[in-house]
Design a protein around this motif. Structure first.
Motif, PDB file in Angstrom:
ATOM      1  N   LEU A 158      41.106  65.639  50.146  1.00 21.51           N
ATOM      2  CA  LEU A 158      40.316  66.056  48.987  1.00 21.51           C
ATOM      3  C   LEU A 158      40.783  67.418  48.485  1.00 21.51           C
ATOM      4  CD1 LEU A 158      37.985  65.622  47.030  1.00 21.51           C
ATOM      5  CD2 LEU A 158      36.440  66.593  48.751  1.00 21.51           C
ATOM      6  N   GLY A 159      41.061  68.320  49.414  1.00 22.80           N
ATOM      7  CA  GLY A 159      41.563  69.633  49.018  1.00 22.80           C
ATOM      8  C   GLY A 159      42.910  69.539  48.319  1.00 22.80           C
ATOM      9  N   ALA A 175      37.736  64.118  43.387  1.00 19.10           N
ATOM     10  CA  ALA A 175      38.159  65.467  42.998  1.00 19.10           C
ATOM     11  C   ALA A 175      37.995  65.685  41.499  1.00 19.10           C
ATOM     12  CB  ALA A 175      39.613  65.689  43.414  1.00 19.10           C
ATOM     13  N   LEU A 176      38.318  64.659  40.727  1.00 20.58           N
ATOM     14  CA  LEU A 176      38.160  64.755  39.269  1.00 20.58           C
ATOM     15  C   LEU A 176      36.695  64.920  38.892  1.00 20.58           C
ATOM     16  CD1 LEU A 176      39.448  64.599  36.457  1.00 20.58           C
ATOM     17  CD2 LEU A 176      39.260  62.111  36.587  1.00 20.58           C
ATOM     18  N   SER A 181      38.834  62.563  61.570  1.00 12.43           N
ATOM     19  CA  SER A 181      38.721  61.844  60.301  1.00 12.43           C
ATOM     20  C   SER A 181      38.120  62.735  59.221  1.00 12.43           C
ATOM     21  CB  SER A 181      37.873  60.588  60.479  1.00 12.43           C
ATOM     22  OG  SER A 181      38.448  59.709  61.422  1.00 12.43           O
ATOM     23  N   SER A 182      37.089  63.479  59.586  1.00  9.86           N
ATOM     24  CA  SER A 182      36.459  64.379  58.616  1.00  9.86           C
ATOM     25  C   SER A 182      37.443  65.434  58.151  1.00  9.86           C
ATOM     26  CB  SER A 182      35.232  65.049  59.240  1.00  9.86           C
ATOM     27  OG  SER A 182      34.276  64.088  59.620  1.00  9.86           O
ATOM     28  N   ARG A 183      38.227  65.960  59.080  1.00 15.35           N
ATOM     29  CA  ARG A 183      39.213  66.970  58.717  1.00 15.35           C
ATOM     30  C   ARG A 183      40.282  66.375  57.791  1.00 15.35           C
ATOM     31  NH1 ARG A 183      41.648  69.883  63.760  1.00 15.35           N
ATOM     32  NH2 ARG A 183      39.426  70.422  63.893  1.00 15.35           N
ATOM     33  N   LEU A 237      44.935  69.049  40.790  1.00 11.26           N
ATOM     34  CA  LEU A 237      44.271  69.040  39.489  1.00 11.26           C
ATOM     35  C   LEU A 237      44.101  70.451  38.930  1.00 11.26           C
ATOM     36  CD1 LEU A 237      41.517  66.298  40.018  1.00 11.26           C
ATOM     37  CD2 LEU A 237      43.625  66.101  38.708  1.00 11.26           C
ATOM     38  N   VAL A 238      43.668  71.389  39.770  1.00 13.14           N
ATOM     39  CA  VAL A 238      43.393  72.738  39.262  1.00 13.14           C
ATOM     40  C   VAL A 238      44.671  73.500  38.933  1.00 13.14           C
ATOM     41  CG1 VAL A 238      41.205  72.886  40.491  1.00 13.14           C
ATOM     42  CG2 VAL A 238      43.272  73.766  41.570  1.00 13.14           C
ATOM     43  N   THR A 239      45.804  73.064  39.482  1.00 12.78           N
ATOM     44  CA  THR A 239      47.072  73.731  39.170  1.00 12.78           C
ATOM     45  C   THR A 239      47.852  73.024  38.061  1.00 12.78           C
ATOM     46  OG1 THR A 239      48.145  72.507  40.981  1.00 12.78           O
ATOM     47  CG2 THR A 239      47.316  74.722  41.473  1.00 12.78           C
TER      48      THR A 239
END
Length: 255
Positions: free
Chosen positions: A13-14, A110-111, A5-7, A20-22
């Protein structure tokens, strides 16, 4: 199970951060907001230099552009959620991440990760410019006060961005979202204070006015105002309400 679940959370999220960053419009919005803030800071500082020496606060002048600066972060939030609908990329996103509520929540996270440092840098740049230009003529605030105020300004801009993203997710179109939010922040709210003074005190609990008290301490002659913590609380409440409503509608509607 917890490791898996954490992965999964980290991967989603990644992915949201990567989108967003692209996105060039995100960086354009931040760049023009930064430039606008410096231009406005220079203008307010120039006016301050012409005023009475020693009677003006560096923070008050350096953050005088916040009323205009918030427009850039409103646009940032709307672009973050509406951009996927423009070309139909939202279908790919929902195919890859079918958990809609979780996906939209992660997008807001993420934002926030992007907005917090950007908001702090932009808000600080205006204050630093004013400080270097007026350090000999204006009242220089204590470092603790400056840090607290800049943290409040960063929080307000971040919450404004997240609220705007939620409105963008509700309306799913950039132009209507811009009209609604910019119309409220720059037309409806200011005109209401002027022409309907009888309800002015109630406006203190709305997101724009409550957010004002997060970074600008109230004047001694004001009544029924909020403390910075109260302003933060009401701003967070509005943001969480709109995010929750956006998630509910997002889960029930077609892509």
């Amino acid at each position: 199970m917890s490791v898996s679940s954490s992965r999964k959370i980290t991967q989603i999220l990644g992915a949201e951060l990567g989108k967003l960053v692209t996105l060039p419009l995100i960086w354009l919005a931040l760049m023009w907001t930064f430039i606008l803030n410096l231009v406005l800071a220079a203008a307010f500082t120039s006016v301050g230099l012409q005023g009475a020496a020693g009677t003006q606060s560096v923070l008050n002048i350096g953050l005088a552009s916040m009323g205009y600066l918030q427009a850039g972060f409103i646009i940032l939030g709307i672009l973050a959620t509406c951009s996927e609908y423009t070309g139909g990329q939202i279908r790919t996103t929902l195919t890859t991440i079918p958990w809609r509520g979780f996906q939209l929540s992660t997008k807001h996270l993420a934002l926030a990760i992007i907005t917090i440092p950007a908001a702090f840098i932009i808000a600080t740049s205006g204050v630093l410019y004013t400080f270097f230009m007026m350090r000999d003529t204006a009242v220089v605030n204590e470092i603790d006060t400056m840090i607290q105020t800049l943290v409040g300004a960063t929080g307000y801009l971040t919450l404004t961005t997240l609220l705007s993203a939620a409105i963008g997710a509700l309306l799913r179109r950039t132009t209507p979202a811009l009209v609604v939010l910019l119309g409220y922040y720059f037309i409806v709210s200011p005109l209401t204070r002027v022409f309907l003074p009888s309800i002015k005190n109630y406006l203190n609990y709305f997101p724009d006015t409550a957010g004002y008290y997060m970074y600008m301490p109230p004047s001694s002659d004001e009544i029924n105002v909020l403390t910075p913590m109260q302003g933060t609380g009401f701003s967070m409440l509005w943001t969480l309400i709109f995010i929750t409503v956006a998630i509910v509608f997002y889960r029930k509607r077609d892509a």
